[in-house]
Design a protein around this motif. Structure first.
Motif, PDB file in Angstrom:
ATOM      1  N   ILE A 205      58.461  65.539 -12.174  1.00 19.01           N
ATOM      2  CA  ILE A 205      57.894  66.236 -13.424  1.00 19.01           C
ATOM      3  C   ILE A 205      56.543  65.939 -14.029  1.00 19.01           C
ATOM      4  O   ILE A 205      56.117  66.755 -14.333  1.00 19.01           O
ATOM      5  N   CYS A 206      56.531  64.553 -14.162  1.00 18.43           N
ATOM      6  CA  CYS A 206      55.014  64.364 -14.813  1.00 18.43           C
ATOM      7  C   CYS A 206      54.012  64.858 -13.904  1.00 18.43           C
ATOM      8  O   CYS A 206      52.976  65.248 -14.440  1.00 18.43           O
ATOM      9  N   ARG A 207      54.254  64.507 -12.311  1.00 16.74           N
ATOM     10  CA  ARG A 207      53.150  64.820 -11.528  1.00 16.74           C
ATOM     11  C   ARG A 207      52.826  66.328 -11.518  1.00 16.74           C
ATOM     12  O   ARG A 207      51.766  66.997 -11.527  1.00 16.74           O
ATOM     13  N   PHE A 209      53.507  68.600 -13.969  1.00 16.01           N
ATOM     14  CA  PHE A 209      52.912  69.007 -15.160  1.00 16.01           C
ATOM     15  C   PHE A 209      51.210  68.689 -15.293  1.00 16.01           C
ATOM     16  O   PHE A 209      50.434  69.341 -15.239  1.00 16.01           O
ATOM     17  N   VAL A 210      51.053  67.496 -14.784  1.00 14.81           N
ATOM     18  CA  VAL A 210      49.526  66.926 -14.766  1.00 14.81           C
ATOM     19  C   VAL A 210      48.647  67.719 -13.783  1.00 14.81           C
ATOM     20  O   VAL A 210      47.699  68.152 -13.983  1.00 14.81           O
ATOM     21  N   GLU A 211      49.270  67.650 -12.545  1.00 17.54           N
ATOM     22  CA  GLU A 211      48.530  68.636 -11.612  1.00 17.54           C
ATOM     23  C   GLU A 211      48.381  70.099 -11.696  1.00 17.54           C
ATOM     24  O   GLU A 211      47.358  70.727 -11.265  1.00 17.54           O
ATOM     25  N   GLU A 212      49.396  70.780 -12.382  1.00 16.24           N
ATOM     26  CA  GLU A 212      49.336  72.093 -12.941  1.00 16.24           C
ATOM     27  C   GLU A 212      48.083  72.155 -13.826  1.00 16.24           C
ATOM     28  O   GLU A 212      47.289  73.149 -13.685  1.00 16.24           O
ATOM     29  N   GLN A 213      47.974  71.292 -14.740  1.00 20.02           N
ATOM     30  CA  GLN A 213      46.709  71.419 -15.863  1.00 20.02           C
ATOM     31  C   GLN A 213      45.570  70.993 -15.137  1.00 20.02           C
ATOM     32  O   GLN A 213      44.618  71.844 -15.475  1.00 20.02           O
ATOM     33  N   ARG A 214      45.635  70.282 -14.241  1.00 22.85           N
ATOM     34  CA  ARG A 214      44.284  69.732 -13.617  1.00 22.85           C
ATOM     35  C   ARG A 214      43.997  71.163 -12.787  1.00 22.85           C
ATOM     36  O   ARG A 214      42.753  71.228 -12.686  1.00 22.85           O
ATOM     37  N   GLY A 215      44.816  71.784 -12.136  1.00 24.11           N
ATOM     38  CA  GLY A 215      44.503  72.942 -11.468  1.00 24.11           C
ATOM     39  C   GLY A 215      43.969  73.938 -12.126  1.00 24.11           C
ATOM     40  O   GLY A 215      42.953  74.624 -11.669  1.00 24.11           O
ATOM     41  N   LYS A 216      44.330  74.193 -13.401  1.00 22.53           N
ATOM     42  CA  LYS A 216      43.717  75.016 -14.207  1.00 22.53           C
ATOM     43  C   LYS A 216      42.390  74.751 -14.763  1.00 22.53           C
ATOM     44  O   LYS A 216      41.398  75.519 -14.635  1.00 22.53           O
ATOM     45  N   LEU A 217      42.265  73.543 -14.894  1.00 21.40           N
ATOM     46  CA  LEU A 217      40.924  72.918 -15.388  1.00 21.40           C
ATOM     47  C   LEU A 217      39.937  73.197 -14.131  1.00 21.40           C
ATOM     48  O   LEU A 217      38.777  73.566 -14.403  1.00 21.40           O
ATOM     49  N   ARG A 326      36.173  64.736 -15.358  1.00 28.50           N
ATOM     50  CA  ARG A 326      36.849  63.472 -15.361  1.00 28.50           C
ATOM     51  C   ARG A 326      38.242  63.663 -14.806  1.00 28.50           C
ATOM     52  O   ARG A 326      38.999  63.097 -14.080  1.00 28.50           O
ATOM     53  N   ALA A 327      38.992  64.462 -15.724  1.00 32.80           N
ATOM     54  CA  ALA A 327      40.357  64.672 -15.774  1.00 32.80           C
ATOM     55  C   ALA A 327      40.619  65.479 -14.227  1.00 32.80           C
ATOM     56  O   ALA A 327      41.954  65.192 -13.904  1.00 32.80           O
ATOM     57  N   VAL A 328      39.858  66.428 -13.861  1.00 28.52           N
ATOM     58  CA  VAL A 328      40.119  67.085 -12.882  1.00 28.52           C
ATOM     59  C   VAL A 328      39.963  66.069 -11.462  1.00 28.52           C
ATOM     60  O   VAL A 328      40.941  66.222 -10.532  1.00 28.52           O
ATOM     61  N   LEU A 329      39.364  65.092 -11.524  1.00 26.77           N
ATOM     62  CA  LEU A 329      39.094  64.271 -10.567  1.00 26.77           C
ATOM     63  C   LEU A 329      39.927  62.993 -10.382  1.00 26.77           C
ATOM     64  O   LEU A 329      40.012  62.098  -9.301  1.00 26.77           O
ATOM     65  N   GLU A 330      40.452  62.629 -11.428  1.00 21.63           N
ATOM     66  CA  GLU A 330      41.159  61.236 -11.768  1.00 21.63           C
ATOM     67  C   GLU A 330      42.517  61.376 -10.993  1.00 21.63           C
ATOM     68  O   GLU A 330      43.158  62.201 -10.732  1.00 21.63           O
ATOM     69  N   THR A 331      42.800  60.203 -10.350  1.00 17.73           N
ATOM     70  CA  THR A 331      44.078  60.037  -9.794  1.00 17.73           C
ATOM     71  C   THR A 331      45.103  59.763 -10.684  1.00 17.73           C
ATOM     72  O   THR A 331      45.140  59.070 -11.462  1.00 17.73           O
ATOM     73  N   PHE A 332      46.498  60.295 -10.239  1.00 17.46           N
ATOM     74  CA  PHE A 332      47.721  59.913 -11.027  1.00 17.46           C
ATOM     75  C   PHE A 332      48.087  58.652 -10.424  1.00 17.46           C
ATOM     76  O   PHE A 332      47.962  58.077  -9.181  1.00 17.46           O
ATOM     77  N   GLN A 371      49.449  58.827 -19.120  1.00 20.51           N
ATOM     78  CA  GLN A 371      48.794  59.828 -18.596  1.00 20.51           C
ATOM     79  C   GLN A 371      49.249  61.104 -18.738  1.00 20.51           C
ATOM     80  O   GLN A 371      48.392  62.228 -19.000  1.00 20.51           O
ATOM     81  N   THR A 372      50.322  61.371 -18.788  1.00 23.28           N
ATOM     82  CA  THR A 372      51.050  62.697 -18.942  1.00 23.28           C
ATOM     83  C   THR A 372      50.664  63.366 -20.505  1.00 23.28           C
ATOM     84  O   THR A 372      50.221  64.100 -20.648  1.00 23.28           O
TER      85      THR A 372
END
Length: 407
Positions: A205-207, A209-217, A326-332, A371-372
């Protein structure tokens, strides 16, 4: 859901009665991250709203009643009972099991009890016991909740009925939900059991959401012309305006956070909310310089934050352009490789039950939540800035059209 018509008490007796969760492991107190079990709103804590009940049904093979009720027990300030249909409720091939609100017809209009609960049929081999979890808001029209097809009848005799006795266990967590901020749902002991089963679901769930937002950015930044235009827009704004646009009132964001992640009927919602609750506490502690004792998280300790909290505001800690890149590149946080585990009554065996494992799981949930929240805040603030940027772009196009028409 099923409505019960009989008022006759069921055959059987309480084996253990109701007990509250205790934060102990083999007689030794367990440590927790400094962000767990620290409610500060003055209301009852999850540990005070949690309890266990065990029901031993004697001479199970001799039962010829359609339904059977346990004695009434109290958990979280409310009275409950377990209802079973030994030959199934509307289904003849399954044992049916339900948790019910006692004397629901005598409660005041508008009552509701929101709870997560686990019901299990105990096998003489604890590892083979059958458990199911659910999340439900009990109210007038839904005062009983459970499973019509809890387990097939022919399986009940395979180790579950021992000396003609059937043991049913229940764990009930009454929940004080909030709409204005992430809230603490689960008692330590209950959360420990839920984590065994649903940790990978929370990660997904968290991943997602985060990957979806990073994809948009990432898509926005990857559009070189638009990114260049946005950078020019941002750098052309005076410093005070940039500072003002890089913050947002925390109450507005936290309400949206709860609305986005807390879904009634979704059993993992409570664990997600506990993760966000502890993640928020970690952000506050980080801002205040309260790191506490956090072994297993050396890497996260050194991680540079994206947002901080100043009074009632979320504030980006650096220039928005740098944080977006940074957010686009940072690891979860790395995925949990253990996978979902089954419920078990054997609390003394297996790696997942030792103190280090419990501590590691809770630290992992805290980091997932933190992180979320950070990405949620960054995406929210960027959305606000993007609206201002689009308005400037639209206004510029209108001015260009006006100039062309004038010529």
């Amino acid at each position: 859901m099923v409505s019960s018509a009989s008022e006759e008490a069921g055959i059987g007796k309480s084996l253990e009665g109701v007990s509250k969760g205790q934060q102990m492991e083999n007689g030794t107190p367990l440590t927790s991250p400094p962000y767990w079990d620290s409610d500060d709103d003055g209301g009852p804590k999850p540990v005070e709203l949690y309890g266990k009940y065990t029901w031993k049904i004697d001479e199970f093979s001799q039962i010829n009643k359609r339904e059977l009720r346990s004695n009434v027990f109290e958990i979280g300030g409310y009275k409950w009972y377990i209802l079973i249909y030994p030959q199934g409720c509307d289904v003849c091939s399954h044992l049916s099991l339900f948790l019910c609100v006692a004397s629901h017809d005598k409660l005041l209009p508008g009552w509701s009890h929101f709870a997560q609960f686990t019901i299990g049929v105990v096998n003489k081999d604890p590892k083979k016991s059958k458990y199911s979890d659910t999340l439900h808001r009990f109210w007038k029209k839904e005062h009983d909740w459970g499973w019509k097809k809890f387990m097939e009848l022919y399986k009940v005799v395979d180790g579950f009925v021992d000396s003609d006795n059937l043991i049913i266990s229940a764990q009930v967590q009454v929940i004080r939900e909030r709409a204005d901020r992430p809230f603490h749902c689960l008692d330590f002991q209950y959360r420990r059991e839920i984590v065994r089963v649903y940790l990978t679901n929370v990660e997904k769930i968290c991943r997602h959401f985060v990957e979806e937002q990073r994809g948009k950015l990432g898509k926005f930044i990857g559009d070189k012309a638009r990114w260049s235009s946005f950078c020019a827009f941002w750098l052309g704004i005076d410093q005070n305006s940039r500072r003002r646009m890089s913050r947002e009132k925390s109450d507005q964001i936290l309400k949206l956070l709860v609305k986005n992640f807390f879904i009634e009927k979704e059993v993992t919602s409570t664990l997600v909310m506990d993760s966000l609750y502890s993640g928020l506490k970690a952000l506050v502690g980080q801002t205040d310089g309260k790191t506490g004792k956090r072994k297993h998280l050396d890497a996260e300790e050194q991680r540079v934050p994206i947002v901080s909290m100043e009074n009632d505001m979320f504030v980006l800690v650096d220039d928005v352009l740098l944080l977006l890149e940074r957010a686009v590149l940072e690891t979860f946080p790395p995925k949990d490789e253990k996978g979902p585990q089954n419920h078990t009554n054997d609390d003394t065996s297996g790696e997942d039950t030792n103190r280090d494992s419990i501590q590691r799981d809770e630290m992992h949930l805290t980091e997932l939540g933190r992180q979320t929240i950070e990405i949620f805040v960054l995406a929210h603030i960027f959305c606000k800035i993007e609206v201002a940027y689009e308005e400037v772009v639209a206004l510029k196009k209108l001015e260009e059209l006006s100039t062309e028409e004038a010529v």
